[in-house]
Design an enzyme around this catalytic site. Structure first.
Site, PDB file in Angstrom:
ATOM      1  N   HIS A  46       6.160 -30.919  10.844  1.00  0.00           N
ATOM      2  CA  HIS A  46       5.885 -29.634  10.193  1.00  0.00           C
ATOM      3  C   HIS A  46       4.890 -29.808   9.052  1.00  0.00           C
ATOM      4  CE1 HIS A  46       8.784 -27.674  12.642  1.00  0.00           C
ATOM      5  NE2 HIS A  46       9.813 -28.303  12.123  1.00  0.00           N
TER       6      HIS A  46
ATOM      7  N   GLY B 164      -2.133  -5.824   8.216  1.00  0.00           N
ATOM      8  CA  GLY B 164      -3.363  -5.776   7.418  1.00  0.00           C
ATOM      9  C   GLY B 164      -3.214  -6.492   6.086  1.00  0.00           C
TER      10      GLY B 164
ATOM     11  N   HIS C 131       9.448 -23.908   9.064  1.00  0.00           N
ATOM     12  CA  HIS C 131       8.395 -24.547   9.857  1.00  0.00           C
ATOM     13  C   HIS C 131       7.007 -24.423   9.234  1.00  0.00           C
ATOM     14  CE1 HIS C 131      10.627 -24.687  13.985  1.00  0.00           C
ATOM     15  NE2 HIS C 131      11.408 -25.042  12.986  1.00  0.00           N
TER      16      HIS C 131
ATOM     17  N   CYS D 116       3.086  -3.245   4.042  1.00  0.00           N
ATOM     18  CA  CYS D 116       2.204  -2.142   4.433  1.00  0.00           C
ATOM     19  C   CYS D 116       2.856  -1.466   5.638  1.00  0.00           C
ATOM     20  CB  CYS D 116       0.767  -2.608   4.695  1.00  0.00           C
ATOM     21  SG  CYS D 116       0.499  -3.638   6.154  1.00  0.00           S
TER      22      CYS D 116
ATOM     23  N   THR E 240       2.503  -1.948   8.894  1.00  0.00           N
ATOM     24  CA  THR E 240       2.904  -2.921   9.911  1.00  0.00           C
ATOM     25  C   THR E 240       3.150  -4.318   9.352  1.00  0.00           C
ATOM     26  OG1 THR E 240       0.599  -3.500  10.270  1.00  0.00           O
ATOM     27  CG2 THR E 240       1.522  -1.755  11.684  1.00  0.00           C
ATOM     28  N   GLY E 241       2.684  -4.589   8.165  1.00  0.00           N
ATOM     29  CA  GLY E 241       2.694  -5.947   7.598  1.00  0.00           C
ATOM     30  C   GLY E 241       1.460  -6.735   7.995  1.00  0.00           C
TER      31      GLY E 241
ATOM     32  N   ASP F 159       0.870  -1.181   0.000  1.00  0.00           N
ATOM     33  CA  ASP F 159       0.000   0.000   0.000  1.00  0.00           C
ATOM     34  C   ASP F 159       0.910   1.235   0.000  1.00  0.00           C
ATOM     35  OD1 ASP F 159       0.896   0.277   2.605  1.00  0.00           O
ATOM     36  OD2 ASP F 159      -1.093   0.201   3.529  1.00  0.00           O
TER      37      ASP F 159
END
Ligand code: RB5
Length: 145
Positions: A137, A73, A101, A68, A70-71, A11
């Site tokens: 995993h 949204g 993992h 974005c 914060t990563g 964004d």
């Protein structure tokens, strides 16, 4: 899986970092599918998370990178598409473990959280680390659906 193309989007808050990461991806000899945004005008992160998720499930890219503020949204948006495992990472260790993992196929970064150098470390760790493939995993990743 051999990585040929990395789908990339952000964004407005992630635009500058996206451009830095695009150069890095190209320098690594990979193709970059840049799905926007293309400037600093305010946009809605779900549209760009969805664009990268669609590119992955349609086979237009083997990995995705989202940015974005914060990563968070943009990763939530991508994770709503079946088959996408987007991981918000803050350093090379979380990026490596997201691959080893969780078999994450999308790296999500917060441009207001990590600096450019840390983001590049995340990118390199994410693109160079294989899925561990161990039974436990694999069982857990399958349960993610
Ligand atoms: C945009 O201001 C900001 O909310 C967005 O980039 C992201 O951080 C949302 O999760």
């Amino acid at each position: 899986m051999n990585i040929i193309t990395v789908a990339l989007a952000s964004d407005h808050a992630g635009f500058a970092l996206k451009e830095e990461l695009k150069s890095e991806i190209l320098e690594m000899g990979l193709k970059c599918l840049d799905l926007g945004t293309d400037n600093l005008d305010s946009v809605d992160y779900p549209d760009f998370g969805r664009a990268v998720a669609d590119a992955l499930v349609e086979g237009r890219a083997e990995r995705g990178v989202l940015v974005c503020g914060t990563g968070i949204g943009i990763s939530i948006a991508a994770n709503r598409v079946a088959g996408v495992r987007a991981a918000v990472c803050h350093d090379a260790t979380t990026a490596r473990l997201a691959r080893e993992h969780n078999d994450a196929n999308v790296l999500a970064l917060g441009a207001r959280i990590v600096g450019g150098e840390v983001a590049k470390d995340c990118l390199h760790a994410f693109l160079s680390s294989p899925f561990d493939g161990g039974e436990r995993h694999l069982r857990r990743v399958v349960k993610l659906g």
